[in-house]
Design an enzyme around this catalytic site. Structure first.
Site, PDB file in Angstrom:
ATOM      1  N   GLU A  34       3.674  10.625 -33.208  1.00 33.86           N
ATOM      2  CA  GLU A  34       5.043  10.919 -32.764  1.00 33.86           C
ATOM      3  C   GLU A  34       5.853   9.623 -32.695  1.00 33.86           C
ATOM      4  O   GLU A  34       6.999   9.568 -33.161  1.00 33.86           O
ATOM      5  CB  GLU A  34       5.015  11.597 -31.394  1.00 33.86           C
ATOM      6  CG  GLU A  34       4.455  13.005 -31.443  1.00 33.86           C
ATOM      7  CD  GLU A  34       4.200  13.636 -30.082  1.00 33.86           C
ATOM      8  OE1 GLU A  34       4.013  14.843 -30.042  1.00 33.86           O
ATOM      9  OE2 GLU A  34       4.192  12.925 -29.074  1.00 33.86           O
TER      10      GLU A  34
ATOM     11  N   GLY B 264       9.568  17.509 -28.300  1.00 35.39           N
ATOM     12  CA  GLY B 264       9.590  17.786 -26.869  1.00 35.39           C
ATOM     13  C   GLY B 264       9.170  16.576 -26.057  1.00 35.39           C
ATOM     14  O   GLY B 264       9.023  15.468 -26.583  1.00 35.39           O
ATOM     15  N   ALA B 265       8.963  16.802 -24.761  1.00 36.11           N
ATOM     16  CA  ALA B 265       8.497  15.735 -23.873  1.00 36.11           C
ATOM     17  C   ALA B 265       7.778  16.375 -22.696  1.00 36.11           C
ATOM     18  O   ALA B 265       8.032  17.536 -22.356  1.00 36.11           O
ATOM     19  CB  ALA B 265       9.668  14.894 -23.378  1.00 36.11           C
TER      20      ALA B 265
ATOM     21  N   LYS C 146       5.149  11.293 -23.152  1.00 35.23           N
ATOM     22  CA  LYS C 146       4.753  12.254 -24.159  1.00 35.23           C
ATOM     23  C   LYS C 146       3.251  12.131 -24.397  1.00 35.23           C
ATOM     24  O   LYS C 146       2.626  11.198 -23.940  1.00 35.23           O
ATOM     25  CB  LYS C 146       5.505  11.996 -25.471  1.00 35.23           C
ATOM     26  CG  LYS C 146       7.000  12.304 -25.353  1.00 35.23           C
ATOM     27  CD  LYS C 146       7.764  12.120 -26.659  1.00 35.23           C
ATOM     28  CE  LYS C 146       7.123  12.696 -27.855  1.00 35.23           C
ATOM     29  NZ  LYS C 146       6.755  14.135 -27.727  1.00 35.23           N
TER      30      LYS C 146
ATOM     31  N   THR D 270       5.597  17.697 -32.015  1.00 36.35           N
ATOM     32  CA  THR D 270       4.412  18.524 -31.758  1.00 36.35           C
ATOM     33  C   THR D 270       4.512  19.143 -30.367  1.00 36.35           C
ATOM     34  O   THR D 270       4.975  18.482 -29.429  1.00 36.35           O
ATOM     35  CB  THR D 270       3.150  17.638 -31.835  1.00 36.35           C
ATOM     36  OG1 THR D 270       3.069  17.079 -33.143  1.00 36.35           O
ATOM     37  CG2 THR D 270       1.883  18.445 -31.552  1.00 36.35           C
ATOM     38  N   GLY D 271       4.046  20.375 -30.259  1.00 40.38           N
ATOM     39  CA  GLY D 271       4.026  21.021 -28.943  1.00 40.38           C
ATOM     40  C   GLY D 271       4.629  22.411 -29.017  1.00 40.38           C
ATOM     41  O   GLY D 271       5.089  22.856 -30.076  1.00 40.38           O
ATOM     42  N   SER D 272       4.676  23.092 -27.881  1.00 43.25           N
ATOM     43  CA  SER D 272       5.162  24.473 -27.889  1.00 43.25           C
ATOM     44  C   SER D 272       6.663  24.543 -28.147  1.00 43.25           C
ATOM     45  O   SER D 272       7.147  25.486 -28.796  1.00 43.25           O
ATOM     46  CB  SER D 272       4.812  25.164 -26.565  1.00 43.25           C
ATOM     47  OG  SER D 272       5.379  24.464 -25.479  1.00 43.25           O
TER      48      SER D 272
HETATM   49  C1  5RP Z   1       2.705  16.345 -27.726  1.00 43.59           C
HETATM   50  C2  5RP Z   1       3.907  16.055 -26.933  1.00 43.59           C
HETATM   51  C3  5RP Z   1       4.804  17.190 -26.583  1.00 43.59           C
HETATM   52  O1  5RP Z   1       6.089  16.900 -27.005  1.00 43.59           O
HETATM   53  C4  5RP Z   1       4.791  17.393 -25.105  1.00 43.59           C
HETATM   54  O2  5RP Z   1       3.456  17.578 -24.679  1.00 43.59           O
HETATM   55  C5  5RP Z   1       5.641  18.604 -24.691  1.00 43.59           C
HETATM   56  O3  5RP Z   1       5.052  19.772 -25.146  1.00 43.59           O
HETATM   57  P1  5RP Z   1       5.642  21.201 -24.851  1.00 43.59           P
HETATM   58  O4  5RP Z   1       6.870  21.359 -25.683  1.00 43.59           O
HETATM   59  O5  5RP Z   1       4.525  22.143 -25.257  1.00 43.59           O
HETATM   60  O6  5RP Z   1       5.936  21.288 -23.367  1.00 43.59           O
HETATM   61  O7  5RP Z   1       4.208  14.946 -26.575  1.00 43.59           O
HETATM   62  O8  5RP Z   1       1.916  15.219 -27.920  1.00 43.59           O
END
Ligand code: 5RP
Length: 224
Positions: free
Chosen positions: A108, A87-88, A99, A33-35
Site C-alpha cells: 500500500e 481505506g484506513a 493502516k 486493500t480491505g473491505s
Molecule cells: C489493509 C488496510 C485497510 O485499508 C484497513 O485495514 C481498513 O480496512 P477496512 O476498509 O476493511 O476497514 O490497511 O492493509
C-alpha cells in the site's frame, strides 16, 4: 440509521467521483486493500474499458480487480497515477493514518508513493483524536522477529505476532499495542529505521491528501 456497510459504500462511491474526473485511456488508478477498498473495486468495474488499468496493493485486490475485467498492471510499468484509493484503520485530523489491518501495508505504501493524491475512504468511526488505539502493524523479515520485537518494546510498545499470517512479500506482521503516538511522523521514521523492519503501518510522513469520511449526514471531506 445507516449501517457501517452502507457508510463504507458511501465512501467508496464518493471516491468513484474522483475516478470519473480523471478517467481516460492512458490513466492508471492505484487501488488499496480491505473491505472498503473492495466496495471501491466493485464500483470501479463500470470504468472497465475506460482506463489503461490499475495497480493493486495486494494479491487479494488484484484478483478482485481482474474478476471485474479491470487490467492489473505491474507497478514497474507505471510511472504515474493521478490517484490512489484506500481505506484506513485510523485517521486523524492531520490525515495521518494507521493502516495494515489487512496486512498489505508495505505494498500500500509503495503504490501510494507513485500516486499524485492519496484518497482515503472510510466510515466516520475511523476518525480519531490521536492515533494508537488500533495496534500498529509492522511488517518484519522473519529472521529479525525477536530482535525487532525487543526494539519495539524499548519504544514502549507491546508487540504481538500475527499468528498464521504471511504477507504477500513472504514476511510476518508484529501488531504493536500501547504506543503513545504523539509524533506520528517521528515514530514512523524511528520504527522504519529498526533493522529487519520492512515498513510500519503509520502513514504520516506521507499521509492522505483527501479523506472521504462517510457519516450519517453524508460525506465529510478533509483535505490537507
Ligand atoms: C489493509 C488496510 C485497510 O485499508 C484497513 O485495514 C481498513 O480496512 P477496512 O476498509 O476493511 O476497514 O490497511 O492493509
Amino acid at each position: 440509521m445507516l449501517t457501517q456497510q452502507q457508510l463504507k459504500q458511501q465512501a467508496a462511491d464518493a471516491a468513484l467521483e474522483f475516478v470519473a474526473q480523471v478517467a481516460g485511456p492512458d490513466v492508471v488508478i492505484g487501488v488499496g486493500t480491505g473491505s472498503t477498498a473492495d466496495l471501491f473495486i466493485d464500483g470501479l468495474a463500470r470504468f472497465a474499458g475506460r482506463l489503461r488499468g490499475t495497480v493493486a496493493s495486494s494479491e487479494r485486490s488484484a484478483q478482485r480487480l481482474a474478476g471485474h475485467g479491470l487490467p492489473v498492471l505491474d507497478l514497474n510499468e507505471v510511472p504515474f497515477m493521478p490517484i490512489y484509493v484506500d481505506g484506513a484503520d485510523e485517521i486523524d485530523a492531520n490525515l495521518h493514518m494507521i493502516k495494515g489491518g489487512g496486512g498489505a501495508l508495505t505494498r500500500e505504501k509503495i503504490v501510494a508513493s507513485v500516486a499524485e493524491r492519496f484518497i482515503c475512504i472510510a466510515d466516520e468511526s475511523k476518525l480519531v483524536q490521536r492515533l494508537g488505539a488500533f495496534p500498529l502493524p509492522v511488517e518484519v523479515i522473519p529472521m529479525a522477529r525477536e530482535a525487532v520485537a525487543r526494539s519495539l518494546a524499548a519504544l514502549g510498545g507491546q508487540p504481538c505476532l500475527r499468528e498464521g499470517f504471511v504477507t504477500d512479500n513472504g514476511n510476518i506482521i508484529l501488531d504493536v499495542r500501547g504506543l503513545s503516538i504523539t509524533d506520528a511522523p517521528g515514530l514512523e521514521a524511528r520504527v522504519n529505521d529498526i533493522p529487519g523492519v520492512v515498513t510500519c503501518g503509520l502513514f504520516a510522513l506521507h499521509g492522505a491528501d483527501v479523506a472521504l469520511l462517510a457519516t450519517q449526514n453524508g460525506i465529510r471531506r478533509l483535505t490537507r
